[in-house]
Structure formats: structure tokens, C-alpha cells
Design an enzyme around this catalytic site. Structure first.
Site, PDB file in Angstrom:
ATOM      1  N   ASP A   1       0.833  -1.201   0.000  1.00  0.00           N
ATOM      2  CA  ASP A   1       0.000   0.000   0.000  1.00  0.00           C
ATOM      3  C   ASP A   1       0.870   1.253   0.000  1.00  0.00           C
ATOM      4  O   ASP A   1       2.107   1.173  -0.030  1.00  0.00           O
ATOM      5  CB  ASP A   1      -1.045  -0.046   1.134  1.00  0.00           C
ATOM      6  CG  ASP A   1      -0.457   0.135   2.512  1.00  0.00           C
ATOM      7  OD1 ASP A   1       0.706   0.559   2.615  1.00  0.00           O
ATOM      8  OD2 ASP A   1      -1.172  -0.130   3.485  1.00  0.00           O
TER       9      ASP A   1
ATOM     10  N   MET B   1      -6.772   8.208  11.649  1.00  0.00           N
ATOM     11  CA  MET B   1      -7.691   8.703  10.601  1.00  0.00           C
ATOM     12  C   MET B   1      -8.730   9.668  11.174  1.00  0.00           C
ATOM     13  O   MET B   1      -9.925   9.582  10.856  1.00  0.00           O
ATOM     14  CB  MET B   1      -8.398   7.515   9.930  1.00  0.00           C
ATOM     15  CG  MET B   1      -7.425   6.631   9.158  1.00  0.00           C
ATOM     16  SD  MET B   1      -8.208   5.190   8.427  1.00  0.00           S
ATOM     17  CE  MET B   1      -8.227   4.051   9.796  1.00  0.00           C
TER      18      MET B   1
ATOM     19  N   LYS C   1      -4.653   2.581  -0.828  1.00  0.00           N
ATOM     20  CA  LYS C   1      -5.721   3.575  -0.748  1.00  0.00           C
ATOM     21  C   LYS C   1      -5.208   4.658   0.173  1.00  0.00           C
ATOM     22  O   LYS C   1      -4.564   4.367   1.164  1.00  0.00           O
ATOM     23  CB  LYS C   1      -6.968   3.029  -0.076  1.00  0.00           C
ATOM     24  CG  LYS C   1      -7.496   1.761  -0.627  1.00  0.00           C
ATOM     25  CD  LYS C   1      -8.732   1.413   0.154  1.00  0.00           C
ATOM     26  CE  LYS C   1      -9.226   0.060  -0.227  1.00  0.00           C
ATOM     27  NZ  LYS C   1     -10.551  -0.226   0.184  1.00  0.00           N
TER      28      LYS C   1
HETATM   29  N1  SAH Z   1      -2.385  -0.379   9.879  1.00  0.00           N
HETATM   30  C1  SAH Z   1      -1.868   0.955  10.151  1.00  0.00           C
HETATM   31  C2  SAH Z   1      -2.973   1.997  10.184  1.00  0.00           C
HETATM   32  C3  SAH Z   1      -3.621   2.202   8.834  1.00  0.00           C
HETATM   33  S1  SAH Z   1      -4.870   3.405   8.895  1.00  0.00           S
HETATM   34  C4  SAH Z   1      -1.097   0.921  11.472  1.00  0.00           C
HETATM   35  O1  SAH Z   1      -1.148  -0.074  12.198  1.00  0.00           O
HETATM   36  O2  SAH Z   1      -0.398   1.902  11.763  1.00  0.00           O
HETATM   37  C5  SAH Z   1      -4.008   4.833   8.347  1.00  0.00           C
HETATM   38  C6  SAH Z   1      -3.884   5.832   9.467  1.00  0.00           C
HETATM   39  O3  SAH Z   1      -2.840   5.439  10.340  1.00  0.00           O
HETATM   40  C7  SAH Z   1      -3.512   7.220   8.997  1.00  0.00           C
HETATM   41  O4  SAH Z   1      -4.647   7.962   8.588  1.00  0.00           O
HETATM   42  C8  SAH Z   1      -2.908   7.790  10.260  1.00  0.00           C
HETATM   43  O5  SAH Z   1      -3.896   8.183  11.168  1.00  0.00           O
HETATM   44  C9  SAH Z   1      -2.188   6.581  10.828  1.00  0.00           C
HETATM   45  N2  SAH Z   1      -0.783   6.512  10.407  1.00  0.00           N
HETATM   46  C10 SAH Z   1      -0.194   5.506   9.739  1.00  0.00           C
HETATM   47  N3  SAH Z   1       1.132   5.754   9.563  1.00  0.00           N
HETATM   48  C11 SAH Z   1       1.368   6.946  10.129  1.00  0.00           C
HETATM   49  C12 SAH Z   1       2.523   7.754  10.296  1.00  0.00           C
HETATM   50  N4  SAH Z   1       3.700   7.358   9.818  1.00  0.00           N
HETATM   51  N5  SAH Z   1       2.400   8.924  10.928  1.00  0.00           N
HETATM   52  C13 SAH Z   1       1.235   9.316  11.430  1.00  0.00           C
HETATM   53  N6  SAH Z   1       0.084   8.614  11.312  1.00  0.00           N
HETATM   54  C14 SAH Z   1       0.146   7.437  10.681  1.00  0.00           C
END
Ligand code: SAH
Length: 262
Positions: free
Chosen positions: A49, A185, A71
Site C-alpha cells: 500500500d 484517521m 488507498k
Molecule cells: N495499519 C496501520 C494503520 C492504517 S490506517 C497501522 O497499524 O499503523 C491509516 C492511518 O494510520 C492514517 O490515517 C494515520 O492516522 C495513521 N498513520 C499511519 N502511519 C502513520 C505515520 N507514519 N504517521 C502518522 N500517522 C500514521
């Protein structure tokens, strides 16, 4: 990955016809797990992704097929069913498949849905957990997700549901349930979420932070209060995690990354 290391650790091989559903961590490529790294070097096909660092993909086996199946907020470049169907089809063709997602695949990452599709189609799979942004991302801002002086519980929340609207939650219960709230999110609905929490009795002065691009180049932390969170969200970069709670206060002492890059 070095074979001696894989043997010493007794790591399994990514077999033909299998799908490994893995997490790449929050951004810094050094935060992928050893198992994830091994799968990167063994897969015939990697479906990744948007949150996967391009440097990790350079570790793919020569000739491996890289498929972008990502996405980002509002941009539906690939439908979930299409991704799940593709995983099943590739595995049934006898390919070694790595599905690599940002953070942890089972934390707000639709990994559960993809695993269900594999299970229902009889495709063998392994879950390779990753470091989720709501823990590792905060750590890179010097914010321990728990600390005995501040919180014994933490709640992870997604700001919006499958319909793209504010998550339907019992905000009273959320508000009283844990001293620390970590929101994924949530940028779009920051004002609504804060209003619900204030109505439920959380203090407007409570420390809050937004960590944008956590563990990535351009990481930025905005320290604010619960009441200040909506305005801070408007100023923050889109990839951001929010945290509300007294543990945010620890960042002033523990912000190690600022010290190492100063
Ligand atoms: N599976 C991922 C989350 C996916 S949903 C996990 O475990 O981290 C995507 C959301 O995760 C983004 O909208 C944001 O809120 C957060 N996110 C993911 N990576 C990030 C990063 N490097 N910095 C800040 N927020 C992050």
C-alpha cells in the site's frame, strides 16, 4: 536476508501458494520485522500500500512483481474486494505472495478482511504483525503509549468508519473508559470528536498531540490541548496520529528524536 540469520532464528519460508499478510511498520524502514524482511526477499509478488517506504521495496527478489494496491484518504485506487480476489488468485496460481501494509495489518488496516477472504478460499496464510503507528509513531515523538504515572489503559480509535462518516461510538463510554485515547484517521473529524469528548466531561485543558509523518522524513509533533486539537489538526499534515492524555506531557523530557537530529 542472510540465510544464517534465518536458520539461527528458525524462521519459516514463504512457500509457493501461500500469502503472508505483513506489516511494514509506521514508516522508518528499519522498523519492519525480521520476518517481514525475509518475506520481502522471498516473495514472487508483493502487493503493497501507499504507506510502504520505497527503500523496503528495493529489497524484493530480482524479478519479483510489485503491485501497488493502496488507498489513501478519499482516493480509492483499488477496491477491497478486488485486492482480496487478487490475493486468492495469485496464491492459487502457486505464487509466493506478500501483502505488505503500513503499520500492523490487523490494526485499522483491513488485514482482517483480507485474511477472511483467504481463509474462506482455502488459501494458506501467515500474519506477520508490524509496529502500529499508534504505538511506534508516538514513541518517535517521545510519547510512551502507557506510563505508570499517567495511564494504565489506552483506547485505539478510528475517526471514521467504513461509510466514511464519524465513527459511531458511545463517546461517553470512550471518554470515561481510558485516560489515554489514540486516534487514527481522525483529522477530518477532529472538531466533532473533541466536541463529543468535551460533552462527555473530558477537560479542555488536557494535553493532546498530533504526530504527523511519524517515523518518516518530515516528522512533526504539535503539542496542544484537547480544546486546541481541531485547530492543530487543520495545520497538520494529512498523515497524522492524535493522542489525548497526560502521557503527552512526557514528550518534553523524552523527545529523543529531536535531540538526535538537532
Ligand atoms: N495499519 C496501520 C494503520 C492504517 S490506517 C497501522 O497499524 O499503523 C491509516 C492511518 O494510520 C492514517 O490515517 C494515520 O492516522 C495513521 N498513520 C499511519 N502511519 C502513520 C505515520 N507514519 N504517521 C502518522 N500517522 C500514521
Amino acid at each position: 536476508m542472510n540465510d544464517a540469520l534465518a536458520t539461527a532464528l528458525g524462521l519459516p519460508a514463504l512457500e509457493k501458494g501461500w500469502v503472508w499478510l505483513g506489516g511494514g511498520g509506521p514508516g522508518d524502514p528499519g522498523l519492519i520485522t525480521v520476518l517481514g524482511l525475509k518475506a520481502l526477499g522471498e516473495a514472487d509478488v508483493i502487493l503493497h500500500d501507499a504507506l510502504i517506504d520505497a527503500r523496503l521495496l528495493t529489497l524484493a527478489r530480482p524479478g519479483a512483481e510489485l503491485i501497488y494496491a493502496g488507498k489513501r484518504a478519499g482516493v480509492k485506487s483499488c477496491k477491497q474486494d478486488e485486492i482480496s480476489d487478487l490475493l486468492v488468485r495469485l496464491a492459487k496460481e502457486g505464487r509466493r505472495v506478500l501483502r505488505l501494509k503500513g503499520g500492523d495489518p490487523f490494526v485499522f488496516g483491513r488485514g482482517g478482511e483480507e485474511a477472511q477472504a483467504l481463509a474462506r478460499a482455502g488459501v494458506p496464510f501467515r500474519i506477520v504483525p508490524g509496529i502500529t503507528a499508534g504505538i511506534g509513531g508516538l514513541a518517535y515523538a517521545g510519547i510512551p503509549v502507557t506510563h505508570r504515572d499517567t495511564n494504565h489503559a489506552v483506547t485505539f480509535i478510528t475517526g471514521h468508519g467504513i461509510d466514511g462518516k464519524l465513527t459511531k461510538l458511545d463517546w461517553q463510554a470512550v471518554s470515561h473508559g481510558a485516560p489515554t485515547l489514540v486516534l487514527y484517521m481522525a483529522r477530518k473529524f477532529a472538531a466533532e470528536i473533541v466536541s463529543e469528548l468535551l460533552k462527555a466531561g473530558r477537560s479542555p485543558d488536557e494535553p493532546a498531540a498530533i504526530v504527523a509523518n511519524a517515523t518518516r522524513p518530515g516528522q512533526r509533533t504539535i503539542i496542544t490541548t484537547l480544546a486546541g486539537l481541531p485547530a492543530a489538526a487543520e495545520q497538520s499534515e494529512s498523515l497524522s496520529i492524535m493522542v489525548i492524555g497526560q502521557n503527552v506531557g512526557l514528550a518534553s523530557e523524552l523527545n529523543w528524536l529531536a535531540q538526535t537530529t538537532a
